[in-house]
Enzyme design. Structure first.
Site, PDB file in Angstrom:
ATOM      1  N   LYS A 153       0.441  -4.525   9.364  1.00 33.65           N
ATOM      2  CA  LYS A 153       1.694  -4.111   8.718  1.00 33.65           C
ATOM      3  C   LYS A 153       2.424  -3.160   9.658  1.00 33.65           C
ATOM      4  CE  LYS A 153       3.670  -2.586   4.339  1.00 33.65           C
ATOM      5  NZ  LYS A 153       4.641  -1.595   4.798  1.00 33.65           N
ATOM      6  N   HIS A 196       7.897  -4.277   7.631  1.00 36.69           N
ATOM      7  CA  HIS A 196       8.883  -3.440   6.941  1.00 36.69           C
ATOM      8  C   HIS A 196      10.152  -3.497   7.780  1.00 36.69           C
ATOM      9  CE1 HIS A 196       9.733   0.550   4.668  1.00 36.69           C
ATOM     10  NE2 HIS A 196      10.869  -0.018   5.040  1.00 36.69           N
ATOM     11  N   CYS A 226       3.356   3.561   9.061  1.00 44.07           N
ATOM     12  CA  CYS A 226       3.544   4.844   8.383  1.00 44.07           C
ATOM     13  C   CYS A 226       4.094   5.881   9.356  1.00 44.07           C
ATOM     14  CB  CYS A 226       2.223   5.325   7.798  1.00 44.07           C
ATOM     15  SG  CYS A 226       2.370   6.896   6.917  1.00 44.07           S
ATOM     16  N   GLY A 237       7.329  -2.550  -2.875  1.00 44.26           N
ATOM     17  CA  GLY A 237       6.700  -1.238  -2.867  1.00 44.26           C
ATOM     18  C   GLY A 237       7.157  -0.402  -4.041  1.00 44.26           C
ATOM     19  N   PRO A 270       0.851  -1.192   0.000  1.00 45.68           N
ATOM     20  CA  PRO A 270       0.000   0.000   0.000  1.00 45.68           C
ATOM     21  C   PRO A 270       0.884   1.238   0.000  1.00 45.68           C
ATOM     22  CG  PRO A 270       0.052  -1.004   2.184  1.00 45.68           C
ATOM     23  CD  PRO A 270       0.806  -1.920   1.277  1.00 45.68           C
ATOM     24  N   MET A 271       0.643   2.162  -0.941  1.00 39.48           N
ATOM     25  CA  MET A 271       1.479   3.356  -1.055  1.00 39.48           C
ATOM     26  C   MET A 271       0.597   4.573  -1.254  1.00 39.48           C
ATOM     27  SD  MET A 271       4.631   1.854  -3.368  1.00 39.48           S
ATOM     28  CE  MET A 271       3.612   0.707  -4.324  1.00 39.48           C
ATOM     29  N   ASN A 301       8.992  -6.872   3.931  1.00 41.69           N
ATOM     30  CA  ASN A 301       8.836  -5.683   3.102  1.00 41.69           C
ATOM     31  C   ASN A 301      10.012  -4.750   3.393  1.00 41.69           C
ATOM     32  OD1 ASN A 301       7.011  -2.669   3.476  1.00 41.69           O
ATOM     33  ND2 ASN A 301       7.491  -3.551   1.507  1.00 41.69           N
ATOM     34  N   GLY A 302      10.332  -3.900   2.430  1.00 41.43           N
ATOM     35  CA  GLY A 302      11.336  -2.882   2.653  1.00 41.43           C
ATOM     36  C   GLY A 302      12.558  -3.048   1.775  1.00 41.43           C
ATOM     37  N   GLY A 303      12.719  -2.156   0.800  1.00 39.87           N
ATOM     38  CA  GLY A 303      13.935  -2.120   0.000  1.00 39.87           C
ATOM     39  C   GLY A 303      14.170  -3.295  -0.911  1.00 39.87           C
TER      40      GLY A 303
END
Length: 339
Positions: free
Chosen positions: A135, A167, A96, A229, A13-14, A207-209
């Site tokens: 998340k 993340h 977030c 993402g 989700p972005m 998640n992440g990078g």
């Protein structure tokens, strides 16, 4: 718990990016990936224009709704609304780092309140029958990720959470901007691997990078799923590898030109409803990244896609620029070889 197979690969989700038009575009490149909405606050869903906020195209399934909020009753009400709209999963955002999110007492700041997050999860589980997931980050500010992530994970799993999406970075709520929080805190994939090892029966998604599908496949040796993402958004052509590499199935289309041909009926329908072309084409700018003609494609969409009354022909003309440059390049190389 049993991992939902669609969780093996998902698109994150972005905010301002993964709207309904983006998700339809992404779905054309992978039949199997789980797609997520932008984060929507519980207040907006409960009091706002639900059709505008929650409406989606049937082709998007499986698609999950991400909520921002901390009040258990409001989370439950918003989750019920989302489930009634037909979303396949409800996810709560505990990652977030923006100031607006922090001021509203949701997002990454909730890493400091695992029991409150657990209350929200329990309330949502009572309200809906679809999976409820969380998340999060590995910690915030001066928290020890070894303690903070375990505390949150155990609290929400005991409350009934069906999966954890982590993340693999801290979020620094004091001292870093939201943009900096996406890059500066170091990645710690091993911390997420240790969480999975400690909770073998809990689906854990990393998640992440993650820069591409090959790297996502490598993570699957340690966790249940991988979430892309920015790489998926900025270079969407990467998604064509998801079904073959992750799920062992053919890609829906062979190349981006075919994807765009499949996208055009949807775009025509949306244009007829009054949607501006740029609302859709803004998600396409990275479609030919690394291909000769990509710059001309981006420039043409930027200069012409925002015009009043711009129609589907703008996209066709932009694609033609790519084809022309590729053909000229091939011809030039052939000429050089012949010489």
């Amino acid at each position: 718990m049993k991992i939902n197979q669609s969780h093996r690969f998902s698109v994150a989700p972005m905010m301002d990016w993964t709207d309904r038009h983006c998700r339809v575009f992404h779905r054309l490149m992978t039949r199997r990936a789980l797609l997520y909405t932008e984060m929507l606050t519980t207040g907006a869903i409960i009091h706002g224009d639900r059709q505008r906020l929650l409406g989606y195209d049937a082709s998007e399934h499986p698609v999950a709704l991400q909520l921002g909020g901390s009040d258990p009753q409001a989370l439950a009400e918003a989750a019920k609304i989302g489930a009634d709209f037909g979303y396949d999963e409800i996810n709560i955002n505990v990652g977030c780092p923006s100031d607006r999110v922090k001021d509203g007492r949701f997002g990454a700041c909730l890493m400091a309140e695992p029991e409150l997050v657990a209350e929200g999860v329990a309330a949502m589980k009572r309200a809906v029958s679809v999976p409820v997931t969380v998340k999060c980050r590995i910690g915030i500010d001066d928290q020890d990720p070894e303690l903070a992530l375990d505390a949150l994970a155990r609290a929400v799993v005991e409350a009934g959470a069906d999966a954890l999406i982590v993340h693999a970075r801290k979020a620094w709520l004091n001292g870093l901007s939201p943009k900096e929080n996406r890059n500066i805190p170091p990645l710690d994939y091993d911390r997420v691997y240790r969480l999975k090892a400690a909770m073998p029966d809990v689906p854990v998604i990393i998640n992440g990078g993650i820069p591409g599908v090959a790297e996502a496949v490598a993570h699957l040796a340690h966790v249940d799923g991988a979430m892309l993402g920015r790489a998926a958004y900025q270079e969407p052509w990467r998604l064509l590898a998801v079904d073959p590499e992750i799920f062992g199935e053919p890609a829906p289309y062979a190349n981006m030109k075919d994807v765009f041909e499949a996208m055009m009926p949807y775009m025509s329908d949306q244009l007829a409803l009054g949607v501006r072309l740029h609302s859709m084409t803004r998600h396409f700018v990275g479609a030919f990244h690394g291909v000769r003609g990509a710059r001309a494609f981006r420039r043409y969409l930027a200069e012409n896609g925002t015009r009043h009354g711009a129609g589907i022909e703008v996209l066709r003309e932009a694609i033609a620029l790519v084809e022309t440059e590729v053909e000229e390049s091939v011809a030039a190389e052939a000429s050089g070889i012949a010489a």
